[in-house]
Design a protein around this motif. Structure first.
Motif, PDB file in Angstrom:
ATOM      1  N   UNK A  59       0.639  -0.797  -0.048  1.00 59.07           N
ATOM      2  CA  UNK A  59      -0.127  -0.126   0.051  1.00 59.07           C
ATOM      3  C   UNK A  59       0.699   1.060  -0.853  1.00 59.07           C
ATOM      4  N   UNK A  60       2.023   1.033   1.032  1.00 62.51           N
ATOM      5  CA  UNK A  60       2.444   2.602   0.580  1.00 62.51           C
ATOM      6  C   UNK A  60       3.428   2.874  -0.643  1.00 62.51           C
ATOM      7  N   UNK A  61       3.974   1.691  -0.748  1.00 60.23           N
ATOM      8  CA  UNK A  61       4.390   1.218  -2.208  1.00 60.23           C
ATOM      9  C   UNK A  61       3.826   1.669  -3.329  1.00 60.23           C
ATOM     10  N   UNK A  62       2.475   1.987  -3.324  1.00 59.09           N
ATOM     11  CA  UNK A  62       1.691   2.495  -4.176  1.00 59.09           C
ATOM     12  C   UNK A  62       1.459   3.651  -4.186  1.00 59.09           C
ATOM     13  N   UNK A  63       1.304   3.992  -3.073  1.00 61.24           N
ATOM     14  CA  UNK A  63       1.035   5.471  -2.799  1.00 61.24           C
ATOM     15  C   UNK A  63       1.887   6.226  -3.461  1.00 61.24           C
ATOM     16  N   UNK A  64       3.308   5.588  -2.347  1.00 60.40           N
ATOM     17  CA  UNK A  64       4.465   6.640  -3.874  1.00 60.40           C
ATOM     18  C   UNK A  64       4.321   6.669  -4.497  1.00 60.40           C
ATOM     19  N   UNK A  65       3.943   6.075  -5.559  1.00 59.34           N
ATOM     20  CA  UNK A  65       4.149   5.630  -6.700  1.00 59.34           C
ATOM     21  C   UNK A  65       2.520   6.420  -7.725  1.00 59.34           C
ATOM     22  N   UNK A  66       1.400   6.298  -6.749  1.00 65.19           N
ATOM     23  CA  UNK A  66       0.455   6.978  -7.646  1.00 65.19           C
ATOM     24  C   UNK A  66       0.940   8.461  -7.483  1.00 65.19           C
ATOM     25  N   UNK A  70       8.445  10.179  -2.972  1.00 64.09           N
ATOM     26  CA  UNK A  70       9.266   8.780  -1.331  1.00 64.09           C
ATOM     27  C   UNK A  70       7.677   8.810  -0.469  1.00 64.09           C
ATOM     28  N   UNK A  71       7.321   8.476   0.098  1.00 62.22           N
ATOM     29  CA  UNK A  71       6.762   8.714   1.633  1.00 62.22           C
ATOM     30  C   UNK A  71       7.404   9.788   2.581  1.00 62.22           C
ATOM     31  N   UNK A  72       8.645  10.013   2.410  1.00 60.87           N
ATOM     32  CA  UNK A  72       9.103  11.147   3.280  1.00 60.87           C
ATOM     33  C   UNK A  72       8.830  12.605   2.713  1.00 60.87           C
ATOM     34  N   UNK A  73       8.725  12.264   1.092  1.00 61.28           N
ATOM     35  CA  UNK A  73       8.635  13.731   0.706  1.00 61.28           C
ATOM     36  C   UNK A  73       7.173  14.534   0.291  1.00 61.28           C
ATOM     37  N   UNK A  74       6.441  13.348   1.381  1.00 58.18           N
ATOM     38  CA  UNK A  74       4.592  14.070   0.886  1.00 58.18           C
ATOM     39  C   UNK A  74       4.611  15.037   1.429  1.00 58.18           C
ATOM     40  N   UNK A  75       4.004  15.965   1.176  1.00 60.44           N
ATOM     41  CA  UNK A  75       3.456  17.099   1.782  1.00 60.44           C
ATOM     42  C   UNK A  75       2.163  17.072   3.286  1.00 60.44           C
ATOM     43  N   UNK A  76       2.404  17.412   4.007  1.00 63.06           N
ATOM     44  CA  UNK A  76       1.334  17.200   5.349  1.00 63.06           C
ATOM     45  C   UNK A  76       0.361  17.389   4.539  1.00 63.06           C
ATOM     46  N   UNK A  77      -0.491  17.993   3.754  1.00 63.64           N
ATOM     47  CA  UNK A  77      -2.067  18.225   3.254  1.00 63.64           C
ATOM     48  C   UNK A  77      -2.346  16.717   2.496  1.00 63.64           C
ATOM     49  N   UNK A  78      -1.489  16.335   1.765  1.00 64.49           N
ATOM     50  CA  UNK A  78      -1.403  14.912   0.918  1.00 64.49           C
ATOM     51  C   UNK A  78      -1.214  13.600   1.655  1.00 64.49           C
ATOM     52  N   UNK A  79      -0.006  13.976   2.923  1.00 62.30           N
ATOM     53  CA  UNK A  79      -0.223  12.828   3.680  1.00 62.30           C
ATOM     54  C   UNK A  79      -1.337  12.819   4.704  1.00 62.30           C
ATOM     55  N   UNK A  80      -2.010  13.666   5.195  1.00 63.61           N
ATOM     56  CA  UNK A  80      -3.522  13.493   6.195  1.00 63.61           C
ATOM     57  C   UNK A  80      -4.746  13.491   5.291  1.00 63.61           C
ATOM     58  N   UNK A  81      -4.909  13.710   3.592  1.00 61.09           N
ATOM     59  CA  UNK A  81      -5.802  13.042   2.437  1.00 61.09           C
ATOM     60  C   UNK A  81      -5.794  11.231   3.209  1.00 61.09           C
TER      61      UNK A  81
END
Length: 120
Positions: A59-66, A70-81
């Protein structure tokens, strides 16, 4: 990317654990590595299963692909979504559980609140 599609066909306990691990990972996204905790470790008496770890990583890899990052590079708004997406998946799974009765639950909460007010 809908987290529910990944967890709706696995056993409930695995699905709930995986959603929890995903939320933990997303909540830590962007934190310095030394501040991040192992998302799979709750304690020695509750180890993560290999299936749960594998599905969480999928799932985390799918998020990164979408998101093309990388997960660590997501902005807070995207992570919270994605955290809300995971919470919605959890709500859906709970509502599908045998014996789930939202009206009964609300009534029990009302009674508990009334009882706690009386005992004060």
């Amino acid at each position: 990317m809908d987290i529910l599609t990944y967890v709706e066909r696995v056993p409930e306990n695995t699905a709930f654990s995986v959603i929890y691990y995903c939320i933990r990972a997303l909540d830590q996204a962007g934190l310095p590595e030394e501040q991040q905790r192992d998302i799979f470790f709750d304690g020695p008496s509750n180890p993560a299963t290999p299936e749960g770890i594998e599905l969480t990583k999928t799932i985390l890899a799918a998020i990164e692909e979408a998101e093309h990052k990388r997960l660590d590079d997501l902005d807070r708004k995207t992570a919270e979504a994605y955290i809300r997406n995971a919470g919605d998946a959890m709500d859906t799974l709970v509502q599908r559980m045998e014996g789930y009765d939202e009206a009964r639950g609300r009534e029990l909460l009302r009674k508990m609140e009334a009882a706690s007010l009386i005992s004060l």
